[in-house]
Design an enzyme around this catalytic site. Structure first.
Site, mmCIF file in Angstrom:
data_model
loop_
_atom_site.group_PDB
_atom_site.id
_atom_site.type_symbol
_atom_site.label_atom_id
_atom_site.label_comp_id
_atom_site.label_asym_id
_atom_site.label_seq_id
_atom_site.Cartn_x
_atom_site.Cartn_y
_atom_site.Cartn_z
ATOM 1 N N ASN A 7 0.856 -1.091 -0.089
ATOM 2 C CA ASN A 7 0.013 -0.041 0.084
ATOM 3 C C ASN A 7 1.082 1.256 -0.047
ATOM 4 O O ASN A 7 1.489 1.606 0.981
ATOM 5 C CB ASN A 7 -0.902 0.055 1.413
ATOM 6 C CG ASN A 7 -1.660 1.200 1.434
ATOM 7 O OD1 ASN A 7 -1.811 2.075 0.389
ATOM 8 N ND2 ASN A 7 -2.154 1.402 2.488
ATOM 9 N N TRP A 8 1.171 1.892 -1.167
ATOM 10 C CA TRP A 8 1.998 3.017 -1.358
ATOM 11 C C TRP A 8 1.404 4.292 -0.529
ATOM 12 O O TRP A 8 2.221 5.227 -0.346
ATOM 13 C CB TRP A 8 2.152 3.401 -2.856
ATOM 14 C CG TRP A 8 3.272 2.156 -3.406
ATOM 15 C CD1 TRP A 8 3.700 1.379 -3.052
ATOM 16 C CD2 TRP A 8 3.627 2.460 -4.798
ATOM 17 N NE1 TRP A 8 4.561 0.629 -3.900
ATOM 18 C CE2 TRP A 8 4.724 1.160 -4.917
ATOM 19 C CE3 TRP A 8 3.357 3.173 -5.970
ATOM 20 C CZ2 TRP A 8 5.114 0.825 -6.166
ATOM 21 C CZ3 TRP A 8 4.017 2.564 -6.951
ATOM 22 C CH2 TRP A 8 4.885 1.611 -7.302
ATOM 23 N N LYS A 9 -0.176 4.075 -0.410
ATOM 24 C CA LYS A 9 -0.775 5.475 0.424
ATOM 25 C C LYS A 9 -0.180 6.632 -0.773
ATOM 26 O O LYS A 9 -0.106 6.581 -1.924
ATOM 27 C CB LYS A 9 0.049 5.725 1.587
ATOM 28 C CG LYS A 9 -0.348 4.617 2.640
ATOM 29 C CD LYS A 9 0.064 4.574 4.009
ATOM 30 C CE LYS A 9 -0.130 3.335 4.740
ATOM 31 N NZ LYS A 9 -0.142 3.541 6.206
ATOM 32 N N HIS A 92 -9.528 1.780 4.959
ATOM 33 C CA HIS A 92 -8.142 1.657 5.692
ATOM 34 C C HIS A 92 -8.487 2.836 6.844
ATOM 35 O O HIS A 92 -9.227 3.742 6.737
ATOM 36 C CB HIS A 92 -7.163 2.237 4.794
ATOM 37 C CG HIS A 92 -5.691 2.149 5.280
ATOM 38 N ND1 HIS A 92 -5.298 3.030 6.241
ATOM 39 C CD2 HIS A 92 -4.916 1.162 5.191
ATOM 40 C CE1 HIS A 92 -4.054 2.802 6.719
ATOM 41 N NE2 HIS A 92 -3.742 1.742 6.006
ATOM 42 N N GLU A 94 -6.623 5.170 8.045
ATOM 43 C CA GLU A 94 -6.547 6.473 7.754
ATOM 44 C C GLU A 94 -7.979 7.081 6.831
ATOM 45 O O GLU A 94 -8.222 8.258 7.111
ATOM 46 C CB GLU A 94 -5.190 6.543 6.732
ATOM 47 C CG GLU A 94 -3.945 6.143 7.487
ATOM 48 C CD GLU A 94 -2.922 5.562 6.850
ATOM 49 O OE1 GLU A 94 -2.922 5.769 5.489
ATOM 50 O OE2 GLU A 94 -1.955 5.251 7.356
ATOM 51 N N GLU A 166 -5.722 -4.759 10.668
ATOM 52 C CA GLU A 166 -4.707 -3.729 10.962
ATOM 53 C C GLU A 166 -4.840 -3.070 12.072
ATOM 54 O O GLU A 166 -5.471 -1.860 12.077
ATOM 55 C CB GLU A 166 -4.729 -2.644 9.676
ATOM 56 C CG GLU A 166 -4.221 -3.178 8.364
ATOM 57 C CD GLU A 166 -3.602 -2.129 7.314
ATOM 58 O OE1 GLU A 166 -2.761 -2.591 6.964
ATOM 59 O OE2 GLU A 166 -3.924 -1.252 7.428
ATOM 60 N N GLY A 172 2.649 2.225 10.715
ATOM 61 C CA GLY A 172 3.635 3.401 10.586
ATOM 62 C C GLY A 172 4.347 3.780 12.005
ATOM 63 O O GLY A 172 5.010 4.720 12.229
ATOM 64 N N SER A 209 3.492 -2.250 10.510
ATOM 65 C CA SER A 209 4.746 -2.267 10.552
ATOM 66 C C SER A 209 5.592 -3.474 10.121
ATOM 67 O O SER A 209 6.438 -4.081 10.733
ATOM 68 C CB SER A 209 5.110 -1.873 11.862
ATOM 69 O OG SER A 209 4.620 -0.677 12.322
ATOM 70 N N GLY A 230 2.790 -1.278 4.301
ATOM 71 C CA GLY A 230 3.095 0.190 4.064
ATOM 72 C C GLY A 230 4.249 0.534 3.582
ATOM 73 O O GLY A 230 4.789 0.471 2.438
ATOM 74 N N GLY A 231 4.866 1.373 4.497
ATOM 75 C CA GLY A 231 6.333 1.824 4.508
ATOM 76 C C GLY A 231 7.153 0.865 3.703
ATOM 77 O O GLY A 231 7.909 1.502 2.697
HETATM 78 P P1 PGA Z 1 2.840 0.541 7.744
HETATM 79 O O1 PGA Z 1 1.348 0.436 7.016
HETATM 80 O O2 PGA Z 1 3.384 -0.941 7.015
HETATM 81 O O3 PGA Z 1 3.645 1.286 7.249
HETATM 82 O O4 PGA Z 1 2.687 0.218 9.142
HETATM 83 C C1 PGA Z 1 0.428 -0.381 6.849
HETATM 84 C C2 PGA Z 1 -0.827 0.003 6.340
HETATM 85 O O5 PGA Z 1 -1.379 1.142 6.651
HETATM 86 O O6 PGA Z 1 -1.577 -0.722 5.332
#
Ligand code: PGA
Length: 245
Positions: A7-9, A92, A94, A166, A172, A209, A230-231
């Site tokens: 997930n590149w966000k 998600h 966010e 999640e 993050g 994470s 994500g990251g």
């Molecule tokens: P993260 O994000 O791996 O940077 O913690 C995961 C996500 O939000 O899908």
């Protein structure tokens, strides 16, 4: 076969996306996992063209709950489908937090996705206070019962729904959830979804994470069918290591 979803966000300019796709598709040739990249809309058309004839697929990170109309700035499921996108992240944390997406709105999105033969990657998870007070399972039950209610047309998505656990406190933050706890919650997710839709194949992911240092342990758990990253999905070499489980 595991699901490895990046997930590149709101990251990666088009030139960065191009470079990533060139390197990553080369690195993962022959890897027998389901490899999916959820990219920003501006990168999607190119990325999706590029990954044709590879073992990588492209997903969206969001979509609107209506199929067309006066919704300035929005993208519909049929638009995604028209360029060959088969997956979309929905719910998600966010989106829930910063864009006020309620279980009711998310339910409409999930239904619209399935109508258009797009498999939702539906996200659930608790915040730290809810986790510390031992309410994780109940919070997730409500998110599933409300977010996934009244679904039909499962034949459009090969009878397979993807649900990602999640925990918000692990996203993050570098604080990865204990893998046994994550497995307990993904087991719970399968049970709750099966109570409502007994014949559905439920694919569960863990996200929060995940890096190449912890992904193997997480992916070894019986009821964790994949990871949502994500990251660590922003660097082709790091995401390659996770993808090669
Ligand atoms: P993260 O994000 O791996 O940077 O913690 C995961 C996500 O939000 O899908």
């Amino acid at each position: 076969m595991k699901y490895i979803i990046g997930n590149w966000k709101m990251n990666m300019l088009p030139n960065e996306a191009i470079n990533f796709c060139i390197e990553y598709t080369e690195n993962v040739k022959g890897v027998n996992n389901k490899l999916i990249l959820a990219v920003p809309f501006v990168n999607m058309f190119y990325a999706n063209n590029f990954v044709q004839d590879t073992n990588v697929q492209i997903a969206a990170q969001n979509m609107h709950f209506e199929n067309s109309g006066a919704y300035t700035g929005e993208i519909s499921a049929s638009m995604l489908k028209s360029i060959g996108v088969d997956y979309c992240i929905i719910g998600h944390s966010e989106r829930r937090e910063y864009f006020n997406e309620t279980n009711e709105i998310l339910n409409k999105k999930v239904r619209q996705a399935i109508t258009n033969s797009i498999t939702p990657i539906f996200c659930v998870g608790e915040n730290l206070t809810e986790n510390e007070s031992g309410n994780t399972k109940e919070i997730i039950r409500v998110q599933i019962e409300e977010g996934l209610k009244d679904l039909s047309n499962f034949e459009n998505i090969d009878n397979t729904l993807i649900v990602a656990y999640e925990p918000i406190w692990a996203i993050g933050t570098g604080k990865v959830c204990d893998s046994n706890f994550a497995n307990e919650i993904t087991t719970h997710i399968k049970e709750v979804v099966k109570e409502i839709y007994p014949d559905l194949n439920v694919v569960t992911l863990y996200g929060g994470s995940v890096t190449s240092l912890n992904s193997n342990e997480i992916l070894s758990k019986e009821n964790i069918d994949g990871v949502l990253v994500g990251g660590a999905s922003l660097k082709a070499d790091e995401f390659t290591k996770i993808s090669k489980f």
